[in-house]
Design a protein around this motif. Sequence first.
Motif, PDB file in Angstrom:
ATOM      1  N   THR A 151       0.989  -0.969   0.059  1.00  0.00           N
ATOM      2  CA  THR A 151      -0.109   0.050   0.197  1.00  0.00           C
ATOM      3  C   THR A 151       1.405   0.799   0.312  1.00  0.00           C
ATOM      4  O   THR A 151       1.869   1.213   0.269  1.00  0.00           O
ATOM      5  CB  THR A 151      -1.168   0.359   1.204  1.00  0.00           C
ATOM      6  OG1 THR A 151      -0.099  -0.211   2.393  1.00  0.00           O
ATOM      7  CG2 THR A 151      -1.679  -0.935   1.560  1.00  0.00           C
ATOM      8  N   PRO A 152       0.412   2.542  -0.602  1.00  0.00           N
ATOM      9  CA  PRO A 152       0.939   4.300  -0.933  1.00  0.00           C
ATOM     10  C   PRO A 152       1.040   4.303   0.529  1.00  0.00           C
ATOM     11  O   PRO A 152       0.169   3.974   1.207  1.00  0.00           O
ATOM     12  CB  PRO A 152       0.587   4.828  -1.498  1.00  0.00           C
ATOM     13  CG  PRO A 152      -0.989   4.030  -1.506  1.00  0.00           C
ATOM     14  CD  PRO A 152      -0.857   2.553  -0.781  1.00  0.00           C
ATOM     15  N   TRP A 153       1.455   5.664   0.516  1.00  0.00           N
ATOM     16  CA  TRP A 153       1.812   6.833   2.159  1.00  0.00           C
ATOM     17  C   TRP A 153       0.314   7.778   2.068  1.00  0.00           C
ATOM     18  O   TRP A 153       0.078   8.702   3.214  1.00  0.00           O
ATOM     19  CB  TRP A 153       3.349   7.398   2.207  1.00  0.00           C
ATOM     20  CG  TRP A 153       3.258   8.204   0.605  1.00  0.00           C
ATOM     21  CD1 TRP A 153       4.207   7.588  -0.537  1.00  0.00           C
ATOM     22  CD2 TRP A 153       2.657   9.236   0.148  1.00  0.00           C
ATOM     23  NE1 TRP A 153       3.640   8.860  -1.977  1.00  0.00           N
ATOM     24  CE2 TRP A 153       3.077   9.223  -1.046  1.00  0.00           C
ATOM     25  CE3 TRP A 153       1.398  10.001   0.176  1.00  0.00           C
ATOM     26  CZ2 TRP A 153       2.779  10.425  -1.920  1.00  0.00           C
ATOM     27  CZ3 TRP A 153       1.955  11.504  -0.066  1.00  0.00           C
ATOM     28  CH2 TRP A 153       2.366  11.539  -1.806  1.00  0.00           C
ATOM     29  N   ALA A 195       3.762   1.568   3.429  1.00  0.00           N
ATOM     30  CA  ALA A 195       5.247   2.153   2.284  1.00  0.00           C
ATOM     31  C   ALA A 195       5.649   2.511   3.805  1.00  0.00           C
ATOM     32  O   ALA A 195       5.299   2.894   4.427  1.00  0.00           O
ATOM     33  CB  ALA A 195       4.264   3.871   1.833  1.00  0.00           C
ATOM     34  N   ALA A 233      11.504  -1.829  -0.112  1.00  0.00           N
ATOM     35  CA  ALA A 233      10.525  -2.455  -0.959  1.00  0.00           C
ATOM     36  C   ALA A 233      10.303  -3.566  -2.156  1.00  0.00           C
ATOM     37  O   ALA A 233       9.451  -4.002  -1.871  1.00  0.00           O
ATOM     38  CB  ALA A 233       9.274  -1.059  -1.347  1.00  0.00           C
ATOM     39  N   PHE A 257      -2.343  -4.577  -4.738  1.00  0.00           N
ATOM     40  CA  PHE A 257      -1.134  -3.545  -4.874  1.00  0.00           C
ATOM     41  C   PHE A 257      -1.763  -2.227  -4.910  1.00  0.00           C
ATOM     42  O   PHE A 257      -2.836  -2.028  -6.048  1.00  0.00           O
ATOM     43  CB  PHE A 257      -0.338  -3.349  -5.905  1.00  0.00           C
ATOM     44  CG  PHE A 257       1.197  -1.926  -6.181  1.00  0.00           C
ATOM     45  CD1 PHE A 257       1.623  -2.527  -5.453  1.00  0.00           C
ATOM     46  CD2 PHE A 257       0.501  -1.882  -6.963  1.00  0.00           C
ATOM     47  CE1 PHE A 257       2.968  -0.994  -5.549  1.00  0.00           C
ATOM     48  CE2 PHE A 257       1.663  -0.295  -6.936  1.00  0.00           C
ATOM     49  CZ  PHE A 257       2.071  -0.192  -6.175  1.00  0.00           C
ATOM     50  N   GLY A 302      -0.429   1.544  -5.998  1.00  0.00           N
ATOM     51  CA  GLY A 302       0.765   3.018  -6.078  1.00  0.00           C
ATOM     52  C   GLY A 302       0.524   2.931  -7.693  1.00  0.00           C
ATOM     53  O   GLY A 302      -0.497   3.625  -8.144  1.00  0.00           O
ATOM     54  N   VAL A 317       5.425   0.769 -10.570  1.00  0.00           N
ATOM     55  CA  VAL A 317       5.380  -0.167 -10.045  1.00  0.00           C
ATOM     56  C   VAL A 317       4.770  -1.447  -9.592  1.00  0.00           C
ATOM     57  O   VAL A 317       4.963  -2.710  -9.873  1.00  0.00           O
ATOM     58  CB  VAL A 317       5.710   0.161  -8.440  1.00  0.00           C
ATOM     59  CG1 VAL A 317       6.140  -0.956  -7.229  1.00  0.00           C
ATOM     60  CG2 VAL A 317       7.010   1.318  -7.965  1.00  0.00           C
ATOM     61  N   LEU A 368       5.022  -5.177 -10.627  1.00  0.00           N
ATOM     62  CA  LEU A 368       4.546  -6.853  -9.680  1.00  0.00           C
ATOM     63  C   LEU A 368       3.319  -7.375 -10.716  1.00  0.00           C
ATOM     64  O   LEU A 368       3.952  -8.238 -10.703  1.00  0.00           O
ATOM     65  CB  LEU A 368       4.532  -5.643  -8.584  1.00  0.00           C
ATOM     66  CG  LEU A 368       5.178  -4.314  -7.651  1.00  0.00           C
ATOM     67  CD1 LEU A 368       4.418  -3.732  -6.678  1.00  0.00           C
ATOM     68  CD2 LEU A 368       5.906  -5.909  -7.589  1.00  0.00           C
TER      69      LEU A 368
END
Length: 463
Positions: A132-134, A160, A192, A210, A212, A216, A220
Amino acid sequence: MSGNTFEVTNPANGEVITAVADCGPKETEQAIEAASQAFLPWRKKTAKERAAIMHRWFYLINENIDDLALLMTTEQGKPLKEAKGEIVYGASFIEWFAEEARRIYGDVIPAPTNDRKIITLKQPIGVVAAITPWNFPVSMITRKISPAIAAGCTVVLKPAAQTPLSALALAYLAKEAGFPDGVINIVTSSKASEIGKVMTESALVQKFSFTGSTKVGKMLMQQCAATVKKVSLELGGNAPLIVFDDAEIEQAVKGAIASKYRNAGQTCVCANRLYVQDGIYDAFMEKYRKAVAALTVGDGTVADIEIGPLIDEEAVKKINRLMGDATHKGATVTVGGKPHAAGSLFYEPTVLEGCNSEMAVSKEEVFGPVSPIFRFSTETEAIQLANDTEYGLASYFFTQNLARTWRVAEALDYGIVGINEGIVSTAEAPFGGMKESGIGREGSKYGIEEYLEIKYLCVGGLG
Ligand code: ADP
Protein backbone atom coordinates in the motif's frame (compact mmCIF):
# COMPACT_ATOMS: atom_id res chain seq x y z
CA MET A 1 14.71 -10.67 13.23
CA SER A 2 17.73 -8.81 11.88
CA GLY A 3 17.39 -5.94 14.38
CA ASN A 4 17.72 -3.39 11.57
CA THR A 5 15.51 -0.31 11.71
CA PHE A 6 14.64 2.70 9.56
CA GLU A 7 13.50 6.17 10.60
CA VAL A 8 10.07 7.71 10.14
CA THR A 9 10.00 11.49 9.79
CA ASN A 10 7.37 14.21 10.13
CA PRO A 11 7.02 15.92 6.72
CA ALA A 12 5.81 19.15 8.35
CA ASN A 13 9.16 19.80 10.05
CA GLY A 14 11.57 17.03 9.05
CA GLU A 15 11.90 15.74 12.62
CA VAL A 16 12.47 12.03 13.23
CA ILE A 17 9.42 10.55 14.98
CA THR A 18 10.79 7.09 15.69
CA ALA A 19 12.38 4.08 14.02
CA VAL A 20 10.65 0.83 13.05
CA ALA A 21 11.80 -2.65 12.12
CA ASP A 22 13.39 -2.82 8.67
CA CYS A 23 12.24 -6.25 7.57
CA GLY A 24 13.90 -8.07 4.72
CA PRO A 25 13.14 -11.09 2.54
CA LYS A 26 13.63 -13.50 5.45
CA GLU A 27 11.05 -11.80 7.68
CA THR A 28 8.66 -11.58 4.71
CA GLU A 29 8.96 -15.33 4.15
CA GLN A 30 8.29 -15.89 7.87
CA ALA A 31 5.18 -13.69 7.68
CA ILE A 32 3.94 -15.58 4.62
CA GLU A 33 4.54 -18.86 6.42
CA ALA A 34 2.57 -17.57 9.43
CA ALA A 35 -0.28 -16.48 7.18
CA SER A 36 -0.24 -19.84 5.48
CA GLN A 37 -0.42 -21.68 8.85
CA ALA A 38 -3.28 -19.45 9.99
CA PHE A 39 -5.30 -19.83 6.81
CA LEU A 40 -7.12 -23.14 7.40
CA PRO A 41 -8.30 -22.42 10.95
CA TRP A 42 -9.38 -18.89 9.93
CA ARG A 43 -11.24 -20.12 6.87
CA LYS A 44 -12.98 -22.76 9.00
CA LYS A 45 -14.47 -20.15 11.32
CA THR A 46 -18.03 -19.27 10.44
CA ALA A 47 -18.59 -15.97 8.67
CA LYS A 48 -20.35 -14.76 11.81
CA GLU A 49 -17.31 -15.57 13.97
CA ARG A 50 -15.00 -13.72 11.59
CA ALA A 51 -17.42 -10.81 11.45
CA ALA A 52 -17.58 -10.57 15.25
CA ILE A 53 -13.80 -10.04 15.48
CA MET A 54 -13.92 -7.56 12.62
CA HIS A 55 -16.66 -5.59 14.37
CA ARG A 56 -14.50 -5.41 17.49
CA TRP A 57 -11.63 -4.07 15.37
CA PHE A 58 -13.98 -1.49 13.86
CA TYR A 59 -15.10 -0.30 17.32
CA LEU A 60 -11.54 -0.14 18.66
CA ILE A 61 -10.40 2.00 15.72
CA ASN A 62 -13.28 4.40 16.29
CA GLU A 63 -12.60 4.52 20.03
CA ASN A 64 -8.98 5.46 19.35
CA ILE A 65 -9.65 7.85 16.49
CA ASP A 66 -7.99 10.89 18.09
CA ASP A 67 -4.71 9.07 18.70
CA LEU A 68 -4.77 7.43 15.28
CA ALA A 69 -5.45 10.78 13.59
CA LEU A 70 -2.58 12.49 15.39
CA LEU A 71 -0.28 9.63 14.46
CA MET A 72 -1.34 9.87 10.83
CA THR A 73 -0.91 13.64 10.62
CA THR A 74 2.51 13.34 12.25
CA GLU A 75 3.85 10.80 9.77
CA GLN A 76 1.89 11.82 6.66
CA GLY A 77 1.16 15.54 7.04
CA LYS A 78 -2.54 15.77 6.18
CA PRO A 79 -4.63 18.09 8.39
CA LEU A 80 -6.10 16.42 11.49
CA LYS A 81 -9.64 16.85 10.22
CA GLU A 82 -8.77 14.95 7.04
CA ALA A 83 -6.91 12.32 9.06
CA LYS A 84 -10.03 11.73 11.14
CA GLY A 85 -12.14 11.60 7.99
CA GLU A 86 -9.79 9.00 6.55
CA ILE A 87 -9.96 6.85 9.68
CA VAL A 88 -13.78 6.92 9.65
CA TYR A 89 -13.66 6.02 5.96
CA GLY A 90 -11.00 3.35 6.53
CA ALA A 91 -12.90 1.77 9.43
CA SER A 92 -16.09 1.72 7.36
CA PHE A 93 -14.54 -0.96 5.13
CA ILE A 94 -14.07 -3.21 8.15
CA GLU A 95 -17.72 -2.77 9.12
CA TRP A 96 -18.96 -3.15 5.54
CA PHE A 97 -17.01 -6.34 4.84
CA ALA A 98 -17.84 -7.82 8.25
CA GLU A 99 -21.44 -7.55 7.07
CA GLU A 100 -20.62 -8.85 3.58
CA ALA A 101 -18.85 -11.91 5.07
CA ARG A 102 -22.28 -13.37 5.81
CA ARG A 103 -23.52 -12.81 2.27
CA ILE A 104 -21.01 -14.82 0.26
CA TYR A 105 -23.55 -16.79 -1.73
CA GLY A 106 -23.04 -19.58 -4.23
CA ASP A 107 -25.57 -20.63 -6.90
CA VAL A 108 -27.65 -23.61 -7.89
CA ILE A 109 -27.70 -23.50 -11.69
CA PRO A 110 -30.36 -25.28 -13.81
CA ALA A 111 -28.56 -28.26 -15.41
CA PRO A 112 -28.89 -29.30 -19.08
CA THR A 113 -29.95 -32.83 -18.05
CA ASN A 114 -32.06 -34.18 -15.19
CA ASP A 115 -29.43 -36.56 -13.82
CA ARG A 116 -27.14 -33.89 -12.49
CA LYS A 117 -27.01 -30.74 -10.37
CA ILE A 118 -24.75 -27.78 -10.98
CA ILE A 119 -23.68 -25.94 -7.85
CA THR A 120 -21.15 -23.19 -7.25
CA LEU A 121 -19.34 -22.50 -4.01
CA LYS A 122 -17.36 -19.40 -3.24
CA GLN A 123 -14.24 -20.05 -1.21
CA PRO A 124 -11.42 -17.85 0.09
CA ILE A 125 -8.54 -17.74 -2.36
CA GLY A 126 -5.81 -18.28 0.27
CA VAL A 127 -2.90 -16.20 1.48
CA VAL A 128 -3.04 -12.61 0.24
CA ALA A 129 0.01 -10.34 -0.10
CA ALA A 130 -0.56 -6.61 -0.34
CA ILE A 131 1.45 -3.42 -0.78
CA THR A 132 0.00 0.00 0.00
CA PRO A 133 1.03 3.65 -0.53
CA TRP A 134 1.59 6.56 1.88
CA ASN A 135 -1.19 8.93 0.82
CA PHE A 136 -3.93 7.10 2.76
CA PRO A 137 -2.01 5.29 5.51
CA VAL A 138 -5.12 3.67 7.05
CA SER A 139 -7.83 3.35 4.43
CA MET A 140 -5.66 1.80 1.71
CA ILE A 141 -4.84 -0.93 4.22
CA THR A 142 -8.37 -1.59 5.48
CA ARG A 143 -9.73 -1.51 1.93
CA LYS A 144 -7.57 -4.53 1.14
CA ILE A 145 -7.41 -6.40 4.45
CA SER A 146 -11.15 -6.21 5.23
CA PRO A 147 -12.54 -8.06 2.20
CA ALA A 148 -9.67 -10.56 2.42
CA ILE A 149 -10.22 -11.55 6.06
CA ALA A 150 -14.01 -11.40 5.70
CA ALA A 151 -13.73 -13.94 2.89
CA GLY A 152 -11.56 -16.17 5.07
CA CYS A 153 -8.14 -15.29 3.67
CA THR A 154 -5.08 -14.33 5.69
CA VAL A 155 -2.87 -11.37 4.79
CA VAL A 156 0.73 -10.18 4.68
CA LEU A 157 0.89 -6.44 4.05
CA LYS A 158 3.75 -4.05 3.45
CA PRO A 159 2.81 -0.42 4.13
CA ALA A 160 4.72 2.44 2.52
CA ALA A 161 8.03 3.25 4.23
CA GLN A 162 6.88 6.85 4.80
CA THR A 163 3.83 5.79 6.87
CA PRO A 164 4.41 2.52 8.75
CA LEU A 165 3.14 3.81 12.12
CA SER A 166 -0.54 3.93 11.18
CA ALA A 167 -0.22 0.38 9.85
CA LEU A 168 1.37 -0.85 13.08
CA ALA A 169 -1.30 0.91 15.15
CA LEU A 170 -4.01 -0.83 13.12
CA ALA A 171 -2.27 -4.17 13.66
CA TYR A 172 -2.03 -3.49 17.40
CA LEU A 173 -5.77 -2.85 17.56
CA ALA A 174 -6.40 -5.96 15.46
CA LYS A 175 -4.59 -8.02 18.08
CA GLU A 176 -6.69 -6.37 20.82
CA ALA A 177 -9.80 -7.22 18.80
CA GLY A 178 -8.89 -10.90 18.98
CA PHE A 179 -7.62 -11.90 15.55
CA PRO A 180 -5.67 -15.14 15.86
CA ASP A 181 -1.93 -14.84 15.22
CA GLY A 182 -1.00 -15.04 11.56
CA VAL A 183 -4.28 -13.71 10.15
CA ILE A 184 -2.97 -10.15 9.72
CA ASN A 185 0.78 -9.68 9.28
CA ILE A 186 2.49 -6.34 8.73
CA VAL A 187 5.98 -6.20 7.26
CA THR A 188 7.54 -2.76 7.60
CA SER A 189 10.52 -2.21 5.34
CA SER A 190 12.62 0.36 3.53
CA LYS A 191 13.49 -2.25 0.90
CA ALA A 192 10.26 -2.32 -1.10
CA SER A 193 11.52 -4.16 -4.15
CA GLU A 194 13.03 -7.01 -2.11
CA ILE A 195 9.80 -7.50 -0.18
CA GLY A 196 7.73 -7.21 -3.36
CA LYS A 197 9.84 -9.89 -5.00
CA VAL A 198 9.31 -12.38 -2.17
CA MET A 199 5.58 -11.66 -2.08
CA THR A 200 5.01 -11.95 -5.81
CA GLU A 201 7.19 -15.02 -6.29
CA SER A 202 5.99 -17.03 -3.29
CA ALA A 203 4.06 -20.16 -4.17
CA LEU A 204 2.22 -19.87 -0.84
CA VAL A 205 0.64 -16.55 -1.89
CA GLN A 206 -2.45 -16.92 -4.07
CA LYS A 207 -3.45 -13.31 -4.48
CA PHE A 208 -1.53 -10.04 -4.78
CA SER A 209 -3.13 -6.66 -4.24
CA PHE A 210 -1.29 -3.40 -4.88
CA THR A 211 -2.06 0.32 -4.70
CA GLY A 212 0.62 2.65 -5.99
CA SER A 213 2.20 3.95 -9.14
CA THR A 214 1.45 2.48 -12.57
CA LYS A 215 5.15 1.88 -13.19
CA VAL A 216 5.63 -0.27 -10.07
CA GLY A 217 2.22 -1.94 -10.55
CA LYS A 218 3.12 -3.12 -14.04
CA MET A 219 6.38 -4.56 -12.79
CA LEU A 220 4.74 -6.40 -9.90
CA MET A 221 2.03 -7.75 -12.21
CA GLN A 222 4.77 -9.17 -14.39
CA GLN A 223 6.44 -10.74 -11.35
CA CYS A 224 3.12 -12.38 -10.45
CA ALA A 225 2.93 -14.07 -13.84
CA ALA A 226 5.35 -16.86 -12.95
CA THR A 227 2.97 -18.24 -10.31
CA VAL A 228 -0.24 -17.03 -12.05
CA LYS A 229 -1.49 -15.10 -9.05
CA LYS A 230 -4.80 -13.35 -9.11
CA VAL A 231 -3.99 -9.60 -9.01
CA SER A 232 -5.80 -6.45 -8.00
CA LEU A 233 -4.16 -3.18 -8.99
CA GLU A 234 -5.13 0.37 -8.08
CA LEU A 235 -2.70 2.50 -10.03
CA GLY A 236 -2.30 6.08 -11.16
CA GLY A 237 -4.98 8.42 -12.41
CA ASN A 238 -5.19 11.56 -14.51
CA ALA A 239 -8.66 12.70 -13.54
CA PRO A 240 -10.45 15.22 -15.74
CA LEU A 241 -12.97 17.55 -14.11
CA ILE A 242 -15.28 19.22 -16.62
CA VAL A 243 -17.31 22.34 -15.85
CA PHE A 244 -19.99 22.79 -18.52
CA ASP A 245 -21.72 26.09 -19.29
CA ASP A 246 -24.88 24.80 -17.61
CA ALA A 247 -23.15 23.92 -14.32
CA GLU A 248 -24.30 25.39 -11.05
CA ILE A 249 -21.26 27.55 -10.29
CA GLU A 250 -21.12 27.35 -6.49
CA GLN A 251 -21.54 23.58 -6.65
CA ALA A 252 -18.79 23.28 -9.28
CA VAL A 253 -16.36 25.45 -7.30
CA LYS A 254 -17.01 23.50 -4.11
CA GLY A 255 -16.69 20.14 -5.90
CA ALA A 256 -13.53 21.13 -7.73
CA ILE A 257 -11.84 22.43 -4.58
CA ALA A 258 -12.77 19.27 -2.66
CA SER A 259 -11.55 16.99 -5.42
CA LYS A 260 -8.36 18.91 -6.22
CA TYR A 261 -7.07 20.04 -2.83
CA ARG A 262 -7.87 17.10 -0.56
CA ASN A 263 -4.67 15.70 0.94
CA ALA A 264 -2.78 18.63 -0.65
CA GLY A 265 -3.65 17.16 -4.04
CA GLN A 266 -1.95 13.85 -3.28
CA THR A 267 -4.62 11.31 -4.22
CA CYS A 268 -5.02 9.22 -7.34
CA VAL A 269 -8.60 10.52 -7.73
CA CYS A 270 -7.70 14.21 -7.37
CA ALA A 271 -8.83 16.33 -10.33
CA ASN A 272 -5.68 16.60 -12.42
CA ARG A 273 -7.03 18.50 -15.42
CA LEU A 274 -9.83 21.04 -15.04
CA TYR A 275 -11.72 21.69 -18.30
CA VAL A 276 -13.88 24.82 -18.18
CA GLN A 277 -16.28 25.71 -21.01
CA ASP A 278 -16.11 29.14 -22.71
CA GLY A 279 -19.50 30.41 -21.58
CA ILE A 280 -18.91 29.89 -17.85
CA TYR A 281 -15.15 30.43 -17.85
CA ASP A 282 -14.94 33.96 -16.42
CA ALA A 283 -17.66 33.53 -13.82
CA PHE A 284 -16.38 30.14 -12.63
CA MET A 285 -12.71 31.12 -12.60
CA GLU A 286 -13.30 34.30 -10.63
CA LYS A 287 -14.84 32.29 -7.80
CA TYR A 288 -12.40 29.41 -8.15
CA ARG A 289 -9.31 31.64 -7.90
CA LYS A 290 -10.72 33.23 -4.75
CA ALA A 291 -11.48 29.84 -3.20
CA VAL A 292 -7.97 28.54 -3.93
CA ALA A 293 -6.31 31.70 -2.63
CA ALA A 294 -8.29 31.37 0.62
CA LEU A 295 -6.97 27.86 1.43
CA THR A 296 -4.87 27.84 4.61
CA VAL A 297 -1.45 26.16 4.53
CA GLY A 298 0.61 24.84 7.43
CA ASP A 299 1.29 22.06 9.94
CA GLY A 300 -1.72 19.75 9.86
CA THR A 301 -1.91 19.52 13.64
CA VAL A 302 -2.77 23.25 13.84
CA ALA A 303 -6.51 23.97 13.88
CA ASP A 304 -8.14 25.14 10.65
CA ILE A 305 -5.22 24.23 8.40
CA GLU A 306 -6.50 22.92 5.07
CA ILE A 307 -3.30 22.15 3.16
CA GLY A 308 -0.44 20.29 4.82
CA PRO A 309 3.05 19.55 3.51
CA LEU A 310 3.88 17.35 0.55
CA ILE A 311 5.22 13.93 1.44
CA ASP A 312 8.89 14.45 0.47
CA GLU A 313 11.40 16.45 -1.58
CA GLU A 314 10.75 14.38 -4.69
CA ALA A 315 7.14 15.57 -4.63
CA VAL A 316 8.23 19.22 -4.47
CA LYS A 317 10.72 18.67 -7.29
CA LYS A 318 8.05 17.11 -9.46
CA ILE A 319 5.74 20.09 -9.00
CA ASN A 320 8.53 22.52 -9.76
CA ARG A 321 9.30 20.57 -12.95
CA LEU A 322 5.64 20.48 -14.07
CA MET A 323 5.18 24.18 -13.28
CA GLY A 324 8.35 25.09 -15.19
CA ASP A 325 7.27 23.06 -18.22
CA ALA A 326 3.75 24.54 -18.26
CA THR A 327 4.79 28.17 -17.86
CA HIS A 328 7.56 27.72 -20.44
CA LYS A 329 4.89 26.48 -22.89
CA GLY A 330 2.60 29.43 -22.24
CA ALA A 331 0.52 28.73 -19.11
CA THR A 332 -0.09 31.61 -16.68
CA VAL A 333 -0.01 31.40 -12.89
CA THR A 334 -3.03 33.29 -11.53
CA VAL A 335 -2.86 32.08 -7.90
CA GLY A 336 0.18 30.89 -5.92
CA GLY A 337 2.88 29.30 -8.03
CA LYS A 338 5.82 28.76 -5.71
CA PRO A 339 6.97 26.93 -2.58
CA HIS A 340 5.18 28.12 0.56
CA ALA A 341 6.92 29.93 3.42
CA ALA A 342 5.60 27.37 5.96
CA GLY A 343 8.54 25.03 5.27
CA SER A 344 10.57 23.18 2.67
CA LEU A 345 7.84 20.65 1.79
CA PHE A 346 4.97 23.13 1.54
CA TYR A 347 3.65 24.45 -1.78
CA GLU A 348 1.23 27.30 -2.36
CA PRO A 349 -2.27 26.37 -3.53
CA THR A 350 -1.91 27.24 -7.19
CA VAL A 351 -4.03 27.94 -10.27
CA LEU A 352 -2.37 27.54 -13.65
CA GLU A 353 -4.45 28.88 -16.56
CA GLY A 354 -4.07 28.54 -20.31
CA CYS A 355 -2.95 24.90 -20.18
CA ASN A 356 -2.95 22.68 -23.27
CA SER A 357 -2.28 19.07 -24.28
CA GLU A 358 1.37 19.76 -25.08
CA MET A 359 2.15 20.35 -21.43
CA ALA A 360 3.33 17.62 -19.04
CA VAL A 361 0.53 18.58 -16.58
CA SER A 362 -1.98 17.15 -19.07
CA LYS A 363 -0.25 13.75 -19.05
CA GLU A 364 1.25 13.26 -15.59
CA GLU A 365 -0.31 13.18 -12.15
CA VAL A 366 0.53 16.48 -10.46
CA PHE A 367 0.10 15.01 -6.95
CA GLY A 368 0.17 18.46 -5.41
CA PRO A 369 -1.98 21.56 -4.77
CA VAL A 370 -1.92 22.82 -8.37
CA SER A 371 -4.97 23.24 -10.65
CA PRO A 372 -4.11 23.12 -14.36
CA ILE A 373 -7.00 24.83 -16.18
CA PHE A 374 -7.90 24.00 -19.80
CA ARG A 375 -10.51 26.00 -21.68
CA PHE A 376 -12.85 24.28 -24.16
CA SER A 377 -15.80 25.05 -26.46
CA THR A 378 -17.94 21.97 -27.14
CA GLU A 379 -19.08 18.84 -25.29
CA THR A 380 -17.54 16.60 -27.96
CA GLU A 381 -14.21 18.35 -27.54
CA ALA A 382 -14.36 17.99 -23.75
CA ILE A 383 -15.04 14.25 -23.93
CA GLN A 384 -12.27 13.72 -26.45
CA LEU A 385 -9.77 15.65 -24.32
CA ALA A 386 -10.90 13.94 -21.10
CA ASN A 387 -10.44 10.47 -22.59
CA ASP A 388 -7.11 11.28 -24.22
CA THR A 389 -4.98 9.49 -21.63
CA GLU A 390 -3.86 5.96 -20.84
CA TYR A 391 -5.43 6.34 -17.39
CA GLY A 392 -9.07 5.66 -16.47
CA LEU A 393 -9.61 5.95 -12.72
CA ALA A 394 -11.78 8.92 -11.66
CA SER A 395 -13.47 11.67 -13.63
CA TYR A 396 -15.87 14.46 -12.69
CA PHE A 397 -18.27 16.77 -14.46
CA PHE A 398 -20.69 19.49 -13.54
CA THR A 399 -23.93 20.20 -15.41
CA GLN A 400 -27.60 20.74 -14.62
CA ASN A 401 -28.72 19.19 -17.91
CA LEU A 402 -30.18 15.69 -17.60
CA ALA A 403 -29.59 14.53 -21.18
CA ARG A 404 -26.00 15.75 -21.04
CA THR A 405 -25.51 13.98 -17.71
CA TRP A 406 -26.27 10.60 -19.30
CA ARG A 407 -24.40 11.30 -22.55
CA VAL A 408 -21.21 12.35 -20.80
CA ALA A 409 -21.39 9.73 -18.03
CA GLU A 410 -21.57 6.97 -20.63
CA ALA A 411 -18.88 8.47 -22.85
CA LEU A 412 -16.17 8.91 -20.20
CA ASP A 413 -13.71 5.98 -20.15
CA TYR A 414 -13.33 5.96 -16.38
CA GLY A 415 -14.18 3.50 -13.62
CA ILE A 416 -15.53 6.32 -11.44
CA VAL A 417 -17.60 9.31 -12.58
CA GLY A 418 -18.49 12.06 -10.09
CA ILE A 419 -21.47 14.06 -11.35
CA ASN A 420 -21.95 17.38 -9.55
CA GLU A 421 -19.82 15.87 -6.80
CA GLY A 422 -16.10 16.06 -6.03
CA ILE A 423 -15.80 13.41 -3.30
CA VAL A 424 -17.09 10.01 -4.37
CA SER A 425 -15.27 7.34 -2.35
CA THR A 426 -17.37 5.28 0.06
CA ALA A 427 -17.32 1.67 1.26
CA GLU A 428 -20.67 0.94 -0.43
CA ALA A 429 -19.43 1.83 -3.94
CA PRO A 430 -16.94 0.06 -6.24
CA PHE A 431 -13.61 1.89 -6.46
CA GLY A 432 -11.31 1.07 -9.34
CA GLY A 433 -9.99 2.03 -12.71
CA MET A 434 -10.14 1.18 -16.39
CA LYS A 435 -7.22 1.10 -18.85
CA GLU A 436 -3.79 1.47 -17.19
CA SER A 437 -5.34 2.66 -13.92
CA GLY A 438 -5.80 -0.86 -12.73
CA ILE A 439 -7.57 -4.17 -12.42
CA GLY A 440 -10.38 -5.03 -10.04
CA ARG A 441 -12.59 -3.08 -7.68
CA GLU A 442 -12.32 -2.32 -3.96
CA GLY A 443 -15.24 -1.76 -1.61
CA SER A 444 -18.90 -2.53 -2.39
CA LYS A 445 -20.46 -5.94 -2.95
CA TYR A 446 -17.93 -6.47 -5.77
CA GLY A 447 -14.85 -5.93 -3.59
CA ILE A 448 -15.04 -9.28 -1.83
CA GLU A 449 -15.07 -11.19 -5.14
CA GLU A 450 -11.40 -10.30 -5.59
CA TYR A 451 -10.60 -12.60 -2.65
CA LEU A 452 -12.85 -15.51 -3.61
CA GLU A 453 -12.58 -18.44 -5.97
CA ILE A 454 -15.64 -19.92 -7.64
CA LYS A 455 -15.73 -23.68 -7.33
CA TYR A 456 -18.12 -25.62 -9.58
CA LEU A 457 -19.57 -28.85 -8.19
CA CYS A 458 -21.12 -31.19 -10.71
CA VAL A 459 -23.26 -33.70 -8.87
CA GLY A 460 -24.01 -36.56 -11.28
CA GLY A 461 -25.74 -39.92 -11.17
CA LEU A 462 -29.06 -38.50 -10.06
CA GLY A 463 -31.16 -39.94 -12.91
P1 ADP B 1 4.07 6.31 -4.76
O1 ADP B 1 4.34 7.28 -5.84
O2 ADP B 1 2.69 6.33 -4.21
O3 ADP B 1 5.11 6.27 -3.69
P2 ADP B 1 5.00 3.68 -5.45
O4 ADP B 1 4.43 2.76 -6.47
O5 ADP B 1 6.43 4.05 -5.58
O6 ADP B 1 4.06 4.94 -5.52
O7 ADP B 1 4.77 3.13 -3.98
C1 ADP B 1 3.61 2.46 -3.56
C2 ADP B 1 4.01 1.28 -2.71
O8 ADP B 1 4.79 0.42 -3.50
C3 ADP B 1 4.85 1.63 -1.50
O9 ADP B 1 4.50 0.75 -0.42
C4 ADP B 1 6.25 1.36 -1.97
O10 ADP B 1 7.13 1.03 -0.91
C5 ADP B 1 6.02 0.16 -2.86
N1 ADP B 1 7.05 -0.06 -3.90
C6 ADP B 1 7.77 0.86 -4.56
N2 ADP B 1 8.61 0.26 -5.44
C7 ADP B 1 8.41 -1.08 -5.32
C8 ADP B 1 8.96 -2.24 -5.95
N3 ADP B 1 9.90 -2.14 -6.89
N4 ADP B 1 8.49 -3.45 -5.56
C9 ADP B 1 7.54 -3.55 -4.61
N5 ADP B 1 6.99 -2.51 -4.00
C10 ADP B 1 7.39 -1.29 -4.34
